[in-house]
Design a protein around this motif. Structure first.
Motif, mmCIF file in Angstrom:
data_model
loop_
_atom_site.group_PDB
_atom_site.id
_atom_site.type_symbol
_atom_site.label_atom_id
_atom_site.label_comp_id
_atom_site.label_asym_id
_atom_site.label_seq_id
_atom_site.Cartn_x
_atom_site.Cartn_y
_atom_site.Cartn_z
ATOM 1 N N GLU A 146 0.836 -1.190 0.000
ATOM 2 C CA GLU A 146 0.000 0.000 0.000
ATOM 3 C C GLU A 146 0.882 1.255 0.000
ATOM 4 O O GLU A 146 2.097 1.181 0.130
ATOM 5 C CB GLU A 146 -0.922 0.012 1.226
ATOM 6 N N GLU A 147 0.236 2.390 -0.166
ATOM 7 C CA GLU A 147 0.924 3.676 -0.165
ATOM 8 C C GLU A 147 1.248 4.066 1.272
ATOM 9 O O GLU A 147 0.358 4.122 2.122
ATOM 10 C CB GLU A 147 0.006 4.710 -0.824
ATOM 11 N N ASN A 148 2.522 4.337 1.555
ATOM 12 C CA ASN A 148 2.966 4.690 2.903
ATOM 13 C C ASN A 148 3.810 5.958 2.850
ATOM 14 O O ASN A 148 4.756 6.040 2.061
ATOM 15 C CB ASN A 148 3.803 3.560 3.515
ATOM 16 N N HIS A 149 3.475 6.916 3.702
ATOM 17 C CA HIS A 149 4.196 8.184 3.756
ATOM 18 C C HIS A 149 4.721 8.424 5.176
ATOM 19 O O HIS A 149 4.038 8.117 6.158
ATOM 20 C CB HIS A 149 3.287 9.357 3.381
ATOM 21 N N ILE A 150 5.926 8.976 5.263
ATOM 22 C CA ILE A 150 6.428 9.532 6.509
ATOM 23 C C ILE A 150 6.522 11.037 6.317
ATOM 24 O O ILE A 150 6.463 11.528 5.182
ATOM 25 C CB ILE A 150 7.807 8.944 6.891
ATOM 26 N N GLY A 151 6.662 11.784 7.404
ATOM 27 C CA GLY A 151 6.717 13.228 7.233
ATOM 28 C C GLY A 151 6.902 13.961 8.536
ATOM 29 O O GLY A 151 7.127 13.380 9.599
ATOM 30 N N GLU A 152 6.807 15.279 8.422
ATOM 31 C CA GLU A 152 6.961 16.165 9.569
ATOM 32 C C GLU A 152 5.961 17.302 9.436
ATOM 33 O O GLU A 152 5.516 17.624 8.326
ATOM 34 C CB GLU A 152 8.391 16.719 9.631
ATOM 35 N N ALA A 153 5.599 17.878 10.561
ATOM 36 C CA ALA A 153 4.607 18.949 10.558
ATOM 37 C C ALA A 153 4.865 19.882 11.731
ATOM 38 O O ALA A 153 5.432 19.478 12.754
ATOM 39 C CB ALA A 153 3.191 18.375 10.646
ATOM 40 N N ARG B 281 -1.682 24.679 18.891
ATOM 41 C CA ARG B 281 -2.206 24.015 20.090
ATOM 42 C C ARG B 281 -3.457 23.188 19.798
ATOM 43 O O ARG B 281 -3.743 22.209 20.481
ATOM 44 C CB ARG B 281 -2.503 25.060 21.169
ATOM 45 N N ALA B 282 -4.209 23.594 18.766
ATOM 46 C CA ALA B 282 -5.425 22.860 18.412
ATOM 47 C C ALA B 282 -5.136 21.691 17.479
ATOM 48 O O ALA B 282 -6.048 20.949 17.108
ATOM 49 C CB ALA B 282 -6.428 23.806 17.760
ATOM 50 N N GLY B 283 -3.870 21.518 17.075
ATOM 51 C CA GLY B 283 -3.515 20.424 16.181
ATOM 52 C C GLY B 283 -3.593 20.772 14.711
ATOM 53 O O GLY B 283 -3.337 19.918 13.861
ATOM 54 N N ALA B 284 -3.940 22.030 14.378
ATOM 55 C CA ALA B 284 -4.015 22.441 12.975
ATOM 56 C C ALA B 284 -2.607 22.530 12.387
ATOM 57 O O ALA B 284 -1.657 22.973 13.047
ATOM 58 C CB ALA B 284 -4.720 23.790 12.846
ATOM 59 N N ILE B 285 -2.468 22.128 11.135
ATOM 60 C CA ILE B 285 -1.160 22.067 10.488
ATOM 61 C C ILE B 285 -0.794 23.409 9.875
ATOM 62 O O ILE B 285 -1.521 23.941 9.017
ATOM 63 C CB ILE B 285 -1.145 20.966 9.408
ATOM 64 N N ALA B 286 0.349 23.963 10.317
ATOM 65 C CA ALA B 286 0.881 25.187 9.734
ATOM 66 C C ALA B 286 1.953 24.873 8.703
ATOM 67 O O ALA B 286 2.109 25.597 7.712
ATOM 68 C CB ALA B 286 1.457 26.087 10.830
ATOM 69 N N TYR B 287 2.715 23.814 8.947
ATOM 70 C CA TYR B 287 3.780 23.390 8.030
ATOM 71 C C TYR B 287 3.683 21.881 7.864
ATOM 72 O O TYR B 287 3.410 21.150 8.820
ATOM 73 C CB TYR B 287 5.145 23.771 8.589
ATOM 74 N N LEU B 288 3.908 21.400 6.637
ATOM 75 C CA LEU B 288 3.828 19.971 6.358
ATOM 76 C C LEU B 288 4.806 19.623 5.250
ATOM 77 O O LEU B 288 4.914 20.342 4.254
ATOM 78 C CB LEU B 288 2.407 19.585 5.920
ATOM 79 N N LYS B 289 5.530 18.523 5.424
ATOM 80 C CA LYS B 289 6.385 17.990 4.363
ATOM 81 C C LYS B 289 6.404 16.473 4.516
ATOM 82 O O LYS B 289 6.653 15.959 5.603
ATOM 83 C CB LYS B 289 7.802 18.562 4.443
ATOM 84 N N THR B 290 6.132 15.771 3.422
ATOM 85 C CA THR B 290 6.042 14.316 3.477
ATOM 86 C C THR B 290 6.983 13.681 2.468
ATOM 87 O O THR B 290 7.442 14.320 1.515
ATOM 88 C CB THR B 290 4.607 13.829 3.202
ATOM 89 N N TYR B 291 7.224 12.381 2.673
ATOM 90 C CA TYR B 291 8.097 11.577 1.811
ATOM 91 C C TYR B 291 7.437 10.227 1.615
ATOM 92 O O TYR B 291 7.075 9.565 2.598
ATOM 93 C CB TYR B 291 9.459 11.416 2.487
ATOM 94 N N ARG B 292 7.266 9.822 0.366
ATOM 95 C CA ARG B 292 6.641 8.526 0.082
ATOM 96 C C ARG B 292 7.709 7.446 0.082
ATOM 97 O O ARG B 292 8.695 7.509 -0.654
ATOM 98 C CB ARG B 292 5.927 8.544 -1.261
ATOM 99 N N LEU B 293 7.507 6.433 0.903
ATOM 100 C CA LEU B 293 8.446 5.334 0.998
ATOM 101 C C LEU B 293 8.302 4.399 -0.202
ATOM 102 O O LEU B 293 7.201 4.185 -0.713
ATOM 103 C CB LEU B 293 8.213 4.534 2.280
ATOM 104 N N SER B 294 9.435 3.830 -0.630
ATOM 105 C CA SER B 294 9.386 2.799 -1.658
ATOM 106 C C SER B 294 8.858 1.510 -1.039
ATOM 107 O O SER B 294 8.787 1.366 0.187
ATOM 108 C CB SER B 294 10.778 2.574 -2.246
ATOM 109 N N GLU B 295 8.507 0.544 -1.881
ATOM 110 C CA GLU B 295 7.982 -0.718 -1.369
ATOM 111 C C GLU B 295 9.027 -1.436 -0.525
ATOM 112 O O GLU B 295 8.699 -2.046 0.498
ATOM 113 C CB GLU B 295 7.531 -1.609 -2.531
ATOM 114 N N ALA B 296 10.298 -1.360 -0.934
ATOM 115 C CA ALA B 296 11.361 -1.997 -0.144
ATOM 116 C C ALA B 296 11.496 -1.331 1.220
ATOM 117 O O ALA B 296 11.693 -2.003 2.239
ATOM 118 C CB ALA B 296 12.686 -1.930 -0.896
#
Length: 382
Positions: free
Chosen positions: A300-307, A311-326
């Protein structure tokens, strides 16, 4: 954690070859947070990030982000050698090794003042993936090698592609229009989601838009962009009768809403409709820098990232990376082993397989060094 893009709305997509960029727009910028870029070097340069007294992270680090609420030059004169080299001991070795200059950073996130911090975009995320169960088995089961029991999974290595190597990406970023109020983008290669990027303010995005060329991308994205045919554009089609400008405007707005709903529910669903494990990295006043990873699911599609969230959990900054199947398989194996106390029999049962099959998966994933090598004897009869 869930990735919630409240405050960001999907804009009209633009395509170039196999690349599709979907802008993310804010009606109101996030107050109290701004992002800037620090360029460390115009030339390719290895960097060492010291994570602790005995733990370091090495990578190509072209730039850092500064969050506001000088550059960390590190030690000078160090370098990374180009492979193994044989030197003449009778000669002065200083300057005789061919190498690449290397910068040293003390931490992934560095405080620069009362209301300012520097962090290394995506490296904070990838380091979290590399240190996943880095200590190795916590029980000295007989199946594990002496090396992994003493030193854990050191070193861990993963390969990525810079944006400059992704076909059509450079041209796409040059020609695509930056929309009014645009604070982010979702980047697709052959309609496979490669990365999500969002910032607090439109001016931040205009400054950081070119940094997409310096980011890391997985092998799947590189291959899709290189080998897949151009993607099709989604064109608006108004079928009902339109007699006035007001009706035309309403029909156009309906088409835009339908596209945004389709994108969010279908194209970006695997990123948004998923639970993540989050780890806090740094507190910035009312904001927190966190990194996140999924519950790894092979196939399946799997992403890691940072944000950066408020305080309310709303995202101000986001950057993700899609992992390869391996990479997904390696993460899945480590999670299953750790969840079952690093006992092969228990992990194999939980995965619905045999111990020998699990051993084969571990070897195929590149973790053969963690297994104890069984002594074998060969008997010949003539």
């Amino acid at each position: 954690m869930r990735i919630d893009l409240d405050g960001l709305r999907t804009g009209p997509a633009q395509t170039w070859g196999a690349i599709r960029l979907v802008p993310l727009l804010r009606d109101r910028p996030v107050e109290g947070l701004r992002l800037h870029r620090i360029a460390y070097s115009e030339e390719p340069r290895w960097s060492e990030v010291q994570l602790g007294s005995k733990l370091s992270y090495y990578s190509y680090v072209p730039h850092g982000f500064v969050a506001d609420w000088d550059r960390d030059g590190g030690d000078r004169g160090q370098s990374a050698a180009f492979g193994t080299q044989i030197l003449d001991e009778s000669k002065d070795k200083r300057g005789s090794v061919l190498g690449m200059p290397m910068q040293i950073h003390r931490r992934m996130t560095q405080k620069l003042g009362k209301r300012r911090a520097r962090f290394l975009p995506l490296h904070f995320t990838i380091e979290g993936y590399l240190t996943l169960h880095f200590g190795g088995p916590d029980i000295a089961w007989r199946e594990w090698s002496d090396r992994v029991l003493r030193h854990g999974l050191s070193p861990r290595m993963e390969a990525s592609y810079r944006g400059e190597a992704v076909a059509d990406l450079q041209d796409a970023l040059k020609v695509f229009e930056i929309h009014e109020g645009q604070c982010g983008v979702l980047l697709y290669a052959a309609d496979a989601l490669a990365a999500a990027f969002a910032v607090p303010h439109p001016d931040d995005y205009r400054e950081l838009h070119p940094t997409l060329m310096l980011d890391h991308y997985g092998e799947l994205i590189y291959q899709y962009a290189l080998m897949m045919p151009p993607v099709q554009e989604f064109r608006a089609s108004i079928t009902e009768d339109v007699d006035t400008l007001a009706e035309l405007r309403a029909a156009a707005e309906e088409q835009s809403a339908q596209w945004a709903e389709f994108h969010d529910r279908v194209m970006a669903n695997a990123l948004l409709d998923r639970d993540y494990t989050a780890q806090r990295g740094y507190t910035m006043g009312d904001f927190e820098l966190v990194r996140f990873r999924p519950h790894f699911k092979p196939g399946e599609e799997n992403h890691i990232g940072e944000a950066i969230t408020d305080r309310a959990g709303a995202i101000a900054y986001l950057k993700t990376y899609r992992l390869s199947e391996a990479q997904v398989r390696r993460g899945y194996l480590l999670e299953m082993l750790a969840a079952n106390g690093w006992r092969l029999s228990a992990a194999a049962k939980a995965m619905g397989t045999t111990v020998e099959d699990l051993r084969g998966r571990i070897r195929a994933a590149g973790f053969e060094m963690i297994l104890r090598q069984k002594e074998t004897a060969t008997v010949r009869t003539e």
